[in-house]
Design an enzyme around this catalytic site. Structure first.
Site, short mmCIF file in Angstrom:
data_model
loop_
_atom_site.label_atom_id
_atom_site.label_comp_id
_atom_site.label_asym_id
_atom_site.label_seq_id
_atom_site.Cartn_x
_atom_site.Cartn_y
_atom_site.Cartn_z
N ALA A 1 2.65 -5.46 8.75
CA ALA A 1 1.68 -5.31 9.83
C ALA A 1 1.18 -6.67 10.33
O ALA A 1 1.28 -6.98 11.53
CB ALA A 1 0.52 -4.46 9.32
N MET A 2 0.66 -7.48 9.43
CA MET A 2 0.05 -8.75 9.85
C MET A 2 1.10 -9.79 10.22
O MET A 2 0.92 -10.55 11.18
CB MET A 2 -0.84 -9.29 8.73
CG MET A 2 -2.04 -8.44 8.44
SD MET A 2 -3.18 -8.35 9.84
CE MET A 2 -3.99 -9.93 9.70
N GLY A 3 2.20 -9.85 9.47
CA GLY A 3 3.28 -10.79 9.81
C GLY A 3 3.77 -10.52 11.21
O GLY A 3 4.03 -11.44 11.99
N ALA B 1 -4.14 -5.08 11.41
CA ALA B 1 -2.88 -4.55 11.95
C ALA B 1 -2.47 -3.35 11.11
O ALA B 1 -2.82 -3.27 9.93
CB ALA B 1 -1.80 -5.62 11.90
N LYS C 1 -14.30 -13.48 2.11
CA LYS C 1 -13.38 -12.41 2.55
C LYS C 1 -13.01 -11.51 1.37
O LYS C 1 -12.84 -10.30 1.53
CB LYS C 1 -12.12 -13.02 3.19
CG LYS C 1 -11.07 -11.98 3.64
CD LYS C 1 -11.42 -11.26 4.93
CE LYS C 1 -10.70 -9.94 5.16
NZ LYS C 1 -9.38 -10.01 5.70
N ASN D 1 -12.92 -7.29 1.00
CA ASN D 1 -11.85 -6.44 0.45
C ASN D 1 -12.23 -5.83 -0.90
O ASN D 1 -11.80 -4.72 -1.21
CB ASN D 1 -10.56 -7.26 0.32
CG ASN D 1 -10.13 -7.83 1.65
OD1 ASN D 1 -10.09 -9.04 1.83
ND2 ASN D 1 -9.83 -6.98 2.61
N SER E 1 -6.15 -2.00 4.34
CA SER E 1 -4.73 -2.08 3.97
C SER E 1 -4.49 -1.43 2.60
O SER E 1 -3.41 -0.88 2.37
CB SER E 1 -4.24 -3.51 4.01
OG SER E 1 -5.03 -4.35 3.21
N GLU F 1 -3.07 -4.45 -3.98
CA GLU F 1 -3.41 -5.85 -4.29
C GLU F 1 -4.62 -5.95 -5.22
O GLU F 1 -5.22 -7.02 -5.34
CB GLU F 1 -3.71 -6.59 -2.98
CG GLU F 1 -2.53 -6.65 -2.03
CD GLU F 1 -2.86 -7.42 -0.75
OE1 GLU F 1 -3.73 -6.97 0.01
OE2 GLU F 1 -2.24 -8.47 -0.54
P1 NAD Z 1 2.28 -4.85 4.83
O1 NAD Z 1 2.28 -3.92 3.67
O2 NAD Z 1 2.26 -4.25 6.20
O3 NAD Z 1 3.53 -5.80 4.72
C1 NAD Z 1 3.72 -6.58 3.56
C2 NAD Z 1 5.16 -6.44 3.10
O4 NAD Z 1 5.41 -5.13 2.61
C3 NAD Z 1 6.18 -6.69 4.20
O5 NAD Z 1 7.21 -7.46 3.63
C4 NAD Z 1 6.65 -5.30 4.54
O6 NAD Z 1 7.95 -5.27 5.07
C5 NAD Z 1 6.58 -4.58 3.22
N1 NAD Z 1 6.42 -3.14 3.41
C6 NAD Z 1 5.48 -2.54 4.18
N2 NAD Z 1 5.64 -1.20 4.14
C7 NAD Z 1 6.70 -0.95 3.33
C8 NAD Z 1 7.35 0.24 2.89
N3 NAD Z 1 6.93 1.44 3.29
N4 NAD Z 1 8.41 0.10 2.06
C9 NAD Z 1 8.83 -1.11 1.64
N5 NAD Z 1 8.24 -2.28 2.03
C10 NAD Z 1 7.20 -2.20 2.86
O7 NAD Z 1 1.05 -5.87 4.62
P2 NAD Z 1 -0.05 -6.36 5.65
O8 NAD Z 1 -1.01 -5.28 5.92
O9 NAD Z 1 0.63 -7.07 6.76
O10 NAD Z 1 -0.81 -7.41 4.74
C11 NAD Z 1 -0.33 -8.73 4.47
C12 NAD Z 1 -1.47 -9.52 3.86
O11 NAD Z 1 -2.53 -9.63 4.83
C13 NAD Z 1 -2.11 -8.85 2.65
O12 NAD Z 1 -2.58 -9.80 1.75
C14 NAD Z 1 -3.29 -8.09 3.25
O13 NAD Z 1 -4.32 -7.83 2.32
C15 NAD Z 1 -3.73 -9.09 4.30
N6 NAD Z 1 -4.50 -8.51 5.41
C16 NAD Z 1 -4.14 -7.33 5.96
C17 NAD Z 1 -4.89 -6.83 7.02
C18 NAD Z 1 -4.50 -5.56 7.73
O14 NAD Z 1 -5.28 -5.07 8.55
N7 NAD Z 1 -3.30 -5.01 7.49
C19 NAD Z 1 -5.97 -7.56 7.52
C20 NAD Z 1 -6.27 -8.79 6.95
C21 NAD Z 1 -5.52 -9.26 5.89
C1 AOT Z 2 -10.52 -5.93 7.19
N1 AOT Z 2 -9.47 -5.35 6.52
O1 AOT Z 2 -8.73 -7.13 5.37
C2 AOT Z 2 -10.32 -7.02 8.02
O2 AOT Z 2 -7.45 -3.98 5.55
O3 AOT Z 2 -7.11 -5.46 3.99
C3 AOT Z 2 -7.65 -5.08 5.02
C4 AOT Z 2 -8.66 -5.97 5.67
C5 AOT Z 2 -11.40 -7.57 8.70
C6 AOT Z 2 -12.65 -7.01 8.56
C7 AOT Z 2 -12.83 -5.91 7.74
C8 AOT Z 2 -11.77 -5.37 7.07
#
Ligand code: NAD
Ligand code: AOT
Length: 311
Positions: free
Chosen positions: A10-12, A133, A189, A193, A261, A274
């Site tokens: 999602a975030m990438g 995301a 942060k 979480n 997430s 996580e």
């Molecule tokens: P994500 O789970 O969407 O992606 C992370 C990895 O997991 C990727 O390599 C993805 O391809 C893989 N993946 C995702 N779904 C999968 C499935 N069903 N099967 C196999 N592999 C799968 O992670 P994210 O939400 O992008 O989070 C990345 C980092 O950013 C984390 O540390 C998270 O805590 C942080 N973060 C997330 C958010 C958010 O809103 N998503 C916000 C702020 C920070």
């Molecule tokens: C979040 N959410 O970090 C981001 O879903 O892991 C997550 C995350 C910004 C503000 C509040 C929650």
């Protein structure tokens, strides 16, 4: 800037899209084959605040990195989940040249201990992001609202390049802020979480619904106090009242509809979480420093129990 994003979830994908659209040479690298094939065949499909966009960004799985023989990234952005970080960087090690910087924006504490195995501290940049995301399927993301990034070089030597990254992020609309105390930002942060992610996952609700329960304020304050006690031992003095209000403002903000997430991982997709890098890290460090963290211990065990039940 030549930017490789490791972790095309999602975030990438969000960061790849914004950095690609602002003119950088971005590639995505991921270990989930179905996701990479979707990105290669259909491009990244994004729903941004209700508007659909489809963008082709070069994507590779870990077994395809030999297609990039002379590739040298200026910057690698880590966007795996915490529990995937070590393995992912062992796979992308060949792309890390003596000029490559690594930026880590993962949620949680202690990622530098993993990344130091792959990049010298002078080229390590740490940060946090308040962007969000959601991954709706392979190669598909839903992106709502706005956010920001706080970042700082881990070592004084990396400052010049980190300021350059901030400039590139600014051009991409990522709202970066060069932090003078990124350790504080990371702990602050982690409190977000360490409260919202596990409580929404255990209670099966989004952030807005959590905010409406009469237990939430005291729960948040107790968890934040445990984080603060452990952080103080590491030289970070959290302003607990400010941190509480920082979290509580999400209850009525755009983000109120967001399922954290951890909820998306555990409840929606039955994936591991996580937790060991958030409440679990505080519990572990608390044990090391002789600080009791009973709420973090219980939350960690409950999330692990749920992981086992849903396995
Ligand atoms: P994500 O789970 O969407 O992606 C992370 C990895 O997991 C990727 O390599 C993805 O391809 C893989 N993946 C995702 N779904 C999968 C499935 N069903 N099967 C196999 N592999 C799968 O992670 P994210 O939400 O992008 O989070 C990345 C980092 O950013 C984390 O540390 C998270 O805590 C942080 N973060 C997330 C958010 C958010 O809103 N998503 C916000 C702020 C920070
Ligand atoms: C979040 N959410 O970090 C981001 O879903 O892991 C997550 C995350 C910004 C503000 C509040 C929650």
């Amino acid at each position: 800037m030549k930017i490789a994003i490791v972790g095309a979830g999602a975030m990438g994908s969000r960061f790849a899209l914004m950095l690609h659209q602002s003119g950088n040479q971005v590639i995505l690298i991921d270990g989930w084959l179905e996701n990479v094939r979707a990105l290669q065949q259909r491009g990244l499909q994004a729903n941004i605040d209700g508007q659909h966009t489809n963008v082709k960004i070069p994507a590779y799985d870990f077994t395809q990195l030999d297609q990039l023989p002379d590739y040298q990234a200026d910057l690698i952005i880590a966007f795996t989940k915490s529990n995937q970080l070590d393995k992912a960087f062992s796979k992308v090690r060949p792309l890390i040249s003596p000029q490559t910087y690594v930026l880590c924006l993962l949620n949680g504490i202690g990622h530098e201990d993993i990344l130091e195995k792959y990049v010298p501290v002078e080229r390590l940049i740490l940060g946090i992001t308040m962007w969000t995301a959601g991954l709706t399927g392979p190669g598909q993301v839903t992106l709502i609202g706005s956010g920001n990034v706080e970042l700082q070089n881990f070592d004084a030597a990396g400052k010049e390049f980190t300021l350059k990254v901030a400039e590139v992020f600014s051009q991409a609309g990522l709202n970066p802020q060069y932090s003078t105390n990124v350790k504080y930002s990371i702990w602050r942060k982690a409190c977000v979480n360490g409260t919202l992610n596990c409580l929404c996952s255990i209670l099966g609700c989004n952030i807005g619904a959590l905010g409406k329960t009469s237990q939430t304020k005291a729960l948040l304050q107790t968890i934040i106090a445990e984080f603060a006690a452990v952080a103080a031992h590491e030289g970070v003095v959290l302003d607990q009242t400010e941190v509480y209000h920082h979290i509580a403002q999400t209850f009525t903000a755009d983000i109120a509809n967001h399922y954290p997430s951890m909820y998306q991982d555990l409840i929606a997709n039955h994936r591991l979480t996580e937790i060991d890098f958030i409440n679990g890290a505080v519990w572990r460090k608390g044990q090391k420093y002789g600080i009791a963290t009973p709420y973090c211990a219980l939350l960690t065990e409950l999330i692990h129990a749920k992981e086992e039940l849903l396995k």
